[in-house]
Design an enzyme around this catalytic site. Structure first.
Site, PDB file in Angstrom:
ATOM      1  CB  SER A 286      -1.261   8.122 -35.738  1.00 26.40           C
ATOM      2  OG  SER A 286      -2.364   8.140 -34.863  1.00 26.40           O
TER       3      SER A 286
ATOM      4  CG  HIS B 140       1.912   4.837 -35.399  1.00 26.53           C
ATOM      5  ND1 HIS B 140       1.693   4.485 -34.088  1.00 26.53           N
ATOM      6  CD2 HIS B 140       0.751   5.405 -35.824  1.00 26.53           C
ATOM      7  CE1 HIS B 140       0.469   4.824 -33.733  1.00 26.53           C
ATOM      8  NE2 HIS B 140      -0.127   5.372 -34.776  1.00 26.53           N
TER       9      HIS B 140
END
Length: 300
Positions: free
Chosen positions: A205, A251
């Site tokens: 991610s 993230h």
């Protein structure tokens, strides 16, 4: 999600279908000539001071049938134009899928060996402390290719495919790979710095969010409509901070690193392009190393 520019005006793409090169209708593309706005593939695009030109516009602009860049086209960021603009993306996809299958086969032992965590005791009392703080720095890298659930890897690989291809075509293979790896490492470093030492994290991610940040920068550079990518970014950030079990640090770290590297990639002045681009990559790597060293000192 990869945003295609508005449909071309010369009818080279069917309504609602994928955009194709006006000279090679069998080749999908997301790149347009900045002079005539016709879609062009990687074999046809020729680097200009802003974006790319098609062969016809180059011939018209030079007044002859030749142009020095025509034989050696470069990407927007100055990289070499490749015959397969998604090769690195395909390799990254393959590595992620191979590791996923290996983890399914080996079960928990391999997962624990590759997982990112700061410092914790393992199930084996004789093993003592393990983690990045104990010298296992490779976990910052291996965790980027590690997934445990089908839904998790499916979302990440879809993001990698949609975002990676256009970025690889625009940046070139080496610059694109540097963007991907450094974004993932930045996400791992921020997670290591902020998360609880025993908290395990995994997934691509951070790297995919780096591609998302770079896509926003590239679309702004190409003067595309920013609303779709902003909406996509907002939706992903909402999920990041509202869904349980998500390592938001990865993230955010990946997103910031990807955007900063992309700014250097696509806005570097041509006469100092390599210095600015690789200098930015070096600075991001230096920050990653500094964060890891300081966190390790605090945990040991």
């Amino acid at each position: 999600m990869d945003q295609q520019p508005p449909q071309d005006q010369d009818g080279s793409a069917a309504a609602g279908g994928p955009l194709t090169c006006y000279r090679h209708p069998d080749r999908e593309t997301g790149i347009r000539c900045t002079r005539c706005d016709r879609p062009i593939c990687t074999d046809c695009m020729i680097e200009a001071s802003v974006g790319f030109h098609c062969p016809e516009c180059v011939r018209e602009g030079s007044g002859t049938g030749h142009h020095p860049a025509a034989n050696r086209p470069r990407t927007l960021a100055g990289g070499s134009v490749a015959a397969d603009p998604r090769l690195v993306t395909k390799i990254l996809l393959g590595i992620n899928l191979a590791v996923f299958i290996a983890v399914l086969a080996a079960r928990r032992p391999l997962l624990e060996d590759l997982l990112l965590f700061g410092r914790a005791h393992t199930d084996d009392p004789a093993a003592g402390w393990e983690g990045v703080a104990e010298g296992q720095w490779y976990r910052l890298l291996t965790s980027m290719f590690l997934h445990q659930e089908v839904l998790h890897i499916a979302f990440n690989m879809l993001g990698l495919w949609w975002l990676g291809g256009p970025l690889e075509a625009a940046l070139g293979r080496i610059r694109y790979l540097a963007l991907y790896m450094l974004s993932g490492l930045a996400g791992s470093a921020l997670t290591y710095w902020i998360a609880a030492p025993a908290q395990g994290t995994l997934g691509a991610s951070g790297a995919v969010f780096g591609l998302l940040g770079a896509t926003a920068v590239l679309m702004r550079r190409m003067n595309y409509d920013m609303r779709p990518v902003i909406a996509l970014l907002v939706v992903n950030l909402v999920f990041t901070f509202t869904w349980s079990g998500i390592a938001w640090q990865a993230h955010v770290g990946g997103l910031v690193a990807g955007a900063l590297i992309a700014i250097a990639m696509v806005h570097a002045p041509r006469e100092r392009r390599n210095l600015v681009q690789y200098g930015a990559c070096g600075l991001v790597l230096l920050v990653v190393v500094l964060v890891v060293v300081l966190r390790t000192a605090a945990l040991t």
